[in-house]
Design a protein around this motif. Structure first.
Motif, PDB file in Angstrom:
ATOM      1  N   UNK A 150       0.816  -1.214   0.000  1.00  0.00           N
ATOM      2  CA  UNK A 150       0.000   0.000   0.000  1.00  0.00           C
ATOM      3  C   UNK A 150       0.848   1.262   0.000  1.00  0.00           C
ATOM      4  N   UNK A 151       2.039   1.173   0.559  1.00  0.00           N
ATOM      5  CA  UNK A 151       2.909   2.350   0.633  1.00  0.00           C
ATOM      6  C   UNK A 151       4.273   1.897   1.143  1.00  0.00           C
ATOM      7  N   UNK A 152       5.234   2.787   1.046  1.00  0.00           N
ATOM      8  CA  UNK A 152       6.511   2.607   1.721  1.00  0.00           C
ATOM      9  C   UNK A 152       6.485   3.418   3.010  1.00  0.00           C
ATOM     10  N   UNK A 153       7.177   2.949   4.018  1.00  0.00           N
ATOM     11  CA  UNK A 153       7.323   3.696   5.263  1.00  0.00           C
ATOM     12  C   UNK A 153       8.805   3.949   5.481  1.00  0.00           C
ATOM     13  N   UNK A 154       9.160   5.204   5.667  1.00  0.00           N
ATOM     14  CA  UNK A 154      10.542   5.597   5.900  1.00  0.00           C
ATOM     15  C   UNK A 154      10.682   6.086   7.332  1.00  0.00           C
ATOM     16  N   UNK A 155      11.787   5.744   7.962  1.00  0.00           N
ATOM     17  CA  UNK A 155      12.030   6.121   9.352  1.00  0.00           C
ATOM     18  C   UNK A 155      13.363   6.849   9.430  1.00  0.00           C
ATOM     19  N   UNK A 156      13.307   8.103   9.851  1.00  0.00           N
ATOM     20  CA  UNK A 156      14.521   8.876  10.103  1.00  0.00           C
ATOM     21  C   UNK A 156      14.982   8.570  11.527  1.00  0.00           C
ATOM     22  N   UNK A 157      16.061   7.836  11.639  1.00  0.00           N
ATOM     23  CA  UNK A 157      16.539   7.358  12.940  1.00  0.00           C
ATOM     24  C   UNK A 157      17.152   8.504  13.734  1.00  0.00           C
ATOM     25  N   UNK A 158      16.686   8.648  14.956  1.00  0.00           N
ATOM     26  CA  UNK A 158      17.233   9.655  15.863  1.00  0.00           C
ATOM     27  C   UNK A 158      18.318   9.057  16.753  1.00  0.00           C
ATOM     28  N   UNK A 159      18.044   7.869  17.290  1.00  0.00           N
ATOM     29  CA  UNK A 159      18.996   7.238  18.203  1.00  0.00           C
ATOM     30  C   UNK A 159      18.678   5.758  18.315  1.00  0.00           C
ATOM     31  N   UNK A 160      19.641   5.003  18.826  1.00  0.00           N
ATOM     32  CA  UNK A 160      19.417   3.574  19.054  1.00  0.00           C
ATOM     33  C   UNK A 160      20.170   3.129  20.292  1.00  0.00           C
ATOM     34  N   UNK A 161      19.832   1.948  20.760  1.00  0.00           N
ATOM     35  CA  UNK A 161      20.455   1.390  21.959  1.00  0.00           C
ATOM     36  C   UNK A 161      20.494  -0.120  21.837  1.00  0.00           C
ATOM     37  N   UNK A 162      21.629  -0.709  22.206  1.00  0.00           N
ATOM     38  CA  UNK A 162      21.744  -2.166  22.309  1.00  0.00           C
ATOM     39  C   UNK A 162      21.485  -2.540  23.757  1.00  0.00           C
ATOM     40  N   UNK A 163      20.531  -3.431  23.990  1.00  0.00           N
ATOM     41  CA  UNK A 163      20.211  -3.837  25.354  1.00  0.00           C
ATOM     42  C   UNK A 163      21.059  -5.007  25.810  1.00  0.00           C
ATOM     43  N   UNK A 164      21.150  -5.150  27.123  1.00  0.00           N
ATOM     44  CA  UNK A 164      21.868  -6.291  27.686  1.00  0.00           C
ATOM     45  C   UNK A 164      21.042  -7.567  27.472  1.00  0.00           C
ATOM     46  N   UNK A 165      21.706  -8.722  27.615  1.00  0.00           N
ATOM     47  CA  UNK A 165      21.085 -10.016  27.352  1.00  0.00           C
ATOM     48  C   UNK A 165      20.147 -10.477  28.468  1.00  0.00           C
ATOM     49  N   UNK A 166      20.273  -9.875  29.630  1.00  0.00           N
ATOM     50  CA  UNK A 166      19.531 -10.366  30.790  1.00  0.00           C
ATOM     51  C   UNK A 166      18.035 -10.434  30.512  1.00  0.00           C
ATOM     52  N   UNK A 167      17.454 -11.561  30.852  1.00  0.00           N
ATOM     53  CA  UNK A 167      16.011 -11.811  30.771  1.00  0.00           C
ATOM     54  C   UNK A 167      15.494 -12.031  29.346  1.00  0.00           C
ATOM     55  N   UNK A 168      16.358 -12.030  28.332  1.00  0.00           N
ATOM     56  CA  UNK A 168      15.894 -12.354  26.986  1.00  0.00           C
ATOM     57  C   UNK A 168      15.893 -13.875  26.845  1.00  0.00           C
ATOM     58  N   UNK A 169      14.745 -14.509  26.606  1.00  0.00           N
ATOM     59  CA  UNK A 169      14.731 -15.966  26.454  1.00  0.00           C
ATOM     60  C   UNK A 169      15.420 -16.373  25.161  1.00  0.00           C
ATOM     61  N   UNK A 170      16.114 -17.503  25.209  1.00  0.00           N
ATOM     62  CA  UNK A 170      16.771 -17.982  23.995  1.00  0.00           C
ATOM     63  C   UNK A 170      15.790 -18.858  23.218  1.00  0.00           C
ATOM     64  N   UNK A 171      15.354 -18.360  22.073  1.00  0.00           N
ATOM     65  CA  UNK A 171      14.391 -19.035  21.216  1.00  0.00           C
ATOM     66  C   UNK A 171      14.990 -19.177  19.825  1.00  0.00           C
ATOM     67  N   UNK A 172      14.579 -20.238  19.119  1.00  0.00           N
ATOM     68  CA  UNK A 172      15.119 -20.485  17.793  1.00  0.00           C
ATOM     69  C   UNK A 172      13.985 -20.600  16.783  1.00  0.00           C
TER      70      UNK A 172
END
Length: 201
Positions: A150-172
């Motif tokens: 239906x359309x393209x969506x463009x995102x002008x990135x302002x900032x980003x962050x890499x989070x720590x691994x704690x509490x992320x379940x390991x799924x495949x």
């Protein structure tokens, strides 16, 4: 965490709680490390984004309520167009248009990109806009996908962050698990056949 992410997210209310819980000093140094310059998407970020087959996007409507939508597609459907811009093809879905309507009110978005297998997540904030031009729709089309764009969506990135691994379940992913199991089954069959031959001797 980047300096720009901290500058945007650490509001006075957030800073107050950081102060009360003893983390303000460390985070204040991070926020003051550089001026208010938009984060640049580097090679590591681009590679991570290119491998994703889904992400979560949050918007806010005129009522003030946040809304989170899951977007999925072939790996790489979320494209890095340049060091400050992401884009993806917006395929026709259930036609509720909540995210699309929210962007007319407030173009700010937050994205969560998850890699459950490696227990990694990347958060991005930016400003999104719709682009109906045939050129951009074609550029962001997904080979082999039969859905209607239906359309393209463009995102002008302002900032980003890499989070720590704690509490992320390991799924495949299921296909990766099935492939690994197929290899194991083949090996088990080979060993069973070899064992049978040895017994016959």
């Amino acid at each position: 965490m980047t300096s720009r992410f901290a500058q945007v997210m650490f509001t006075p209310e957030v800073q107050l709680h950081q102060q009360q819980h003893g983390s303000r000093d460390a985070y204040s140094r991070m926020a003051d490390a550089a001026g208010p310059v938009r984060d640049r998407i580097g090679p590591d970020e681009a590679a991570f984004i290119a491998e994703r087959d889904s992400f979560y996007v949050a918007t806010v409507g005129t009522t003030g309520w946040p809304y989170i939508q899951h977007r999925g597609g072939a790996p790489g459907f979320l494209r890095v167009l340049d060091e400050h811009t992401l884009g993806f093809a917006d395929f026709r879905g259930n036609r509720q248009y909540i995210t699309r309507g929210n962007l007319d009110h407030d173009d700010r978005v937050a994205l969560f990109l998850m890699d459950y297998a490696n227990r990694t997540r990347m958060k991005l904030i930016g400003r999104a806009r719709a682009d109906d031009s045939p050129e951009m729709v074609e550029r962001l089309s997904v080979p082999g996908h039969s859905g209607k764009i239906e359309r393209a969506v463009l995102i002008d990135v302002e900032a980003y962050d890499w989070n720590c691994r704690q509490h992320i379940p390991q799924l495949f992913p299921r296909d990766a698990v099935e492939q690994a199991l197929g290899t194991l089954r083949e090996r088990i069959t080979e060993l069973e056949q070899e064992n049978a031959r040895l017994r016959q001797r």
